[in-house]
Design a protein around this motif. Structure first.
Motif, short mmCIF file in Angstrom:
data_model
loop_
_atom_site.label_atom_id
_atom_site.label_comp_id
_atom_site.label_asym_id
_atom_site.label_seq_id
_atom_site.Cartn_x
_atom_site.Cartn_y
_atom_site.Cartn_z
N ILE A 76 -8.83 10.33 -6.93
CA ILE A 76 -9.84 11.66 -6.74
C ILE A 76 -9.09 12.78 -6.50
CG2 ILE A 76 -9.76 11.20 -4.15
CD1 ILE A 76 -12.91 11.92 -4.30
N GLY A 77 -9.52 13.92 -7.25
CA GLY A 77 -8.82 15.14 -7.37
C GLY A 77 -9.66 16.06 -7.83
N ALA A 78 -9.10 17.33 -8.33
CA ALA A 78 -9.73 18.27 -8.89
C ALA A 78 -8.91 18.85 -10.21
CB ALA A 78 -9.93 19.50 -7.99
N GLY B 203 -4.49 19.33 -13.10
CA GLY B 203 -5.01 19.24 -11.93
C GLY B 203 -4.14 18.45 -11.06
N VAL B 204 -4.70 18.24 -9.73
CA VAL B 204 -3.98 17.59 -8.66
C VAL B 204 -4.79 16.60 -8.11
CG1 VAL B 204 -4.70 19.23 -7.06
CG2 VAL B 204 -2.80 17.92 -6.27
N ASP B 205 -4.15 15.65 -7.67
CA ASP B 205 -5.02 14.30 -7.20
C ASP B 205 -4.46 13.52 -5.98
OD1 ASP B 205 -6.69 13.93 -9.82
OD2 ASP B 205 -4.53 14.17 -10.49
N TYR B 206 -5.28 12.85 -5.30
CA TYR B 206 -4.61 12.00 -4.37
C TYR B 206 -4.80 10.39 -5.03
CZ TYR B 206 -5.38 8.11 -0.85
OH TYR B 206 -5.08 6.93 -0.06
N THR C 282 0.93 -1.22 0.00
CA THR C 282 -0.01 0.10 -0.07
C THR C 282 0.76 1.38 0.00
OG1 THR C 282 -1.63 -1.17 1.51
CG2 THR C 282 -2.05 1.26 1.25
N TYR C 283 0.55 2.11 -1.02
CA TYR C 283 1.26 3.42 -1.18
C TYR C 283 0.31 4.57 -1.36
CZ TYR C 283 5.30 0.18 -1.89
OH TYR C 283 6.02 -0.74 -1.52
N HIS C 284 0.77 5.63 -0.77
CA HIS C 284 -0.18 6.74 -0.85
C HIS C 284 0.30 7.83 -1.71
CE1 HIS C 284 -3.26 5.27 1.98
NE2 HIS C 284 -2.13 4.91 2.45
N PHE C 285 -0.21 8.54 -2.77
CA PHE C 285 0.44 9.59 -3.31
C PHE C 285 -0.26 10.89 -3.86
CE2 PHE C 285 2.18 5.46 -5.00
CZ PHE C 285 3.68 5.46 -5.02
N VAL C 286 0.48 12.05 -3.86
CA VAL C 286 -0.14 13.24 -4.39
C VAL C 286 0.65 13.38 -5.81
CG1 VAL C 286 -0.16 15.75 -4.26
CG2 VAL C 286 -0.15 14.20 -2.13
N SER C 287 -0.46 13.59 -6.64
CA SER C 287 -0.05 13.61 -8.17
C SER C 287 -0.49 14.80 -8.76
CB SER C 287 -0.52 12.44 -8.89
OG SER C 287 -2.13 12.23 -9.01
#
Length: 310
Positions: A65-67, A51-54, A18-23
């Motif tokens: 999910i992002g905007a 855009g920016v996403d999690y 499991t890894y979490h990213f900000v993209s």
């Protein structure tokens, strides 16, 4: 269904990763404004998103999910016109004023806020993501311009009358509408992207030392609008005129999307292009150790160990 079963299998692996990213992502490509106006082709254009996403990576499962801000430009195709207006000259003679409208340019601009909600999978260098994008319109305008040539036709004269400004016979006159507001409806875009990781191609020290901390992706994407973008309001004719007392006949042009041709019609957008994404891994929570004096006082030992605190 096959894709979702594959993702479910990846999600339930016994030894999870499991890894979490900000993209951050940027994409650009071709856009088509599809409509139901009979006899007129779709409006070509261009589309871009920033855009920016999690992003969550769990085994081979991806969730994002992002905007993002979306900009779309559409060039609506306008037909050349040749309009004949019955007139009476200053001597009381009947004639026809011909108005030729050509070299039309009709543009529409759209700025939306999108909220993408995507799922997918990643295997080695390959990945894909699918899902909806909720799209809310923030800004929209449309405008048009063209050139007109007017000339007079008399039944009793063999030649037509050109380039007589005092009779309003002129060539290549500029004519344009104002920049008019265009309110687009709320939309839902069906999104698909397919691509792969490209970070191994870069020689920067950060990528060599931590190849999985910063992940880079290049993909092709398609967005298709599911809802009608046009608000359906009644509009004016694309080309019209009226006669004034002091300036003669005045001509007007109307953008396609604000004209009566668009009233009651359905408009959907189709976008396709290239998407670039760079994802930065978020810091992981480290292990914590809590000192318990009660356990130490009872000569507590860790299971499987052979030492204790005194």
């Amino acid at each position: 269904m096959v894709a979702y079963c594959t993702l479910a299998s990846a999600f339930t692996r016994l030894t999870p990763e499991t890894y979490h990213f900000v993209s951050l992502h940027v994409d650009a490509g071709y856009s088509a404004l599809l409509h139901t106006i009979e006899g007129r082709p779709a409006s070509p254009g261009m589309n871009s998103n920033l855009g920016v996403d999690y992003r969550l990576f769990h085994n081979n499962f991806l969730f994002s999910i992002g905007a993002e801000g979306m900009y779309q430009l559409s060039a609506n195709r306008m037909e050349d016109l040749d309009v004949s207006i019955p007139m009476i000259d200053t001597e009381g003679d009947l004639f026809s004023m011909h108005v030729q409208v050509d070299k039309a340019r009709d543009l529409a601009h759209m700025v939306n806020l999108n909220v993408p909600l995507l799922v997918g999978g990643e295997w080695k260098r390959f990945y894909f993501m699918v899902g909806p994008k909720l799209s809310l319109n923030l800004y929209g305008v449309t405008s048009s311009k063209a050139e007109i040539t007017t000339y007079g036709e008399y039944e009793r004269y063999y030649d037509d009358f050109y380039n007589m400004p005092n009779h309003q016979f002129q060539s290549d006159q500029k004519m344009s509408s104002a920049v008019l507001p265009m309110k687009w409806n709320f939309n839902i875009l069906a999104h698909l992207e397919i691509g792969g990781r490209i970070g191994h191609m870069f020689k920067h020290k950060q990528f060599r030392l931590n190849p999985d901390k910063v992940r880079m992706y290049l993909a092709g994407y398609v967005d298709f609008g599911l809802l009608n973008l046009h608000n359906g309001a009644d509009g004016e004719p694309i080309f019209d005129y009226h006669e004034t007392e002091d300036q003669g006949v005045q001509f007007y042009i109307q953008p396609l999307l604000r004209s009566n041709l668009a009233s009651g019609q359905t408009f959907r957008n189709l976008n396709a292009g290239i998407k670039f994404t760079v994802a930065f891994e978020m810091p992981k929570r480290g292990k914590s150790y809590i000192y318990d004096s009660n356990k130490v006082g009872r000569n507590y030992r860790i299971r499987g160990g052979n030492q204790g605190l005194k």
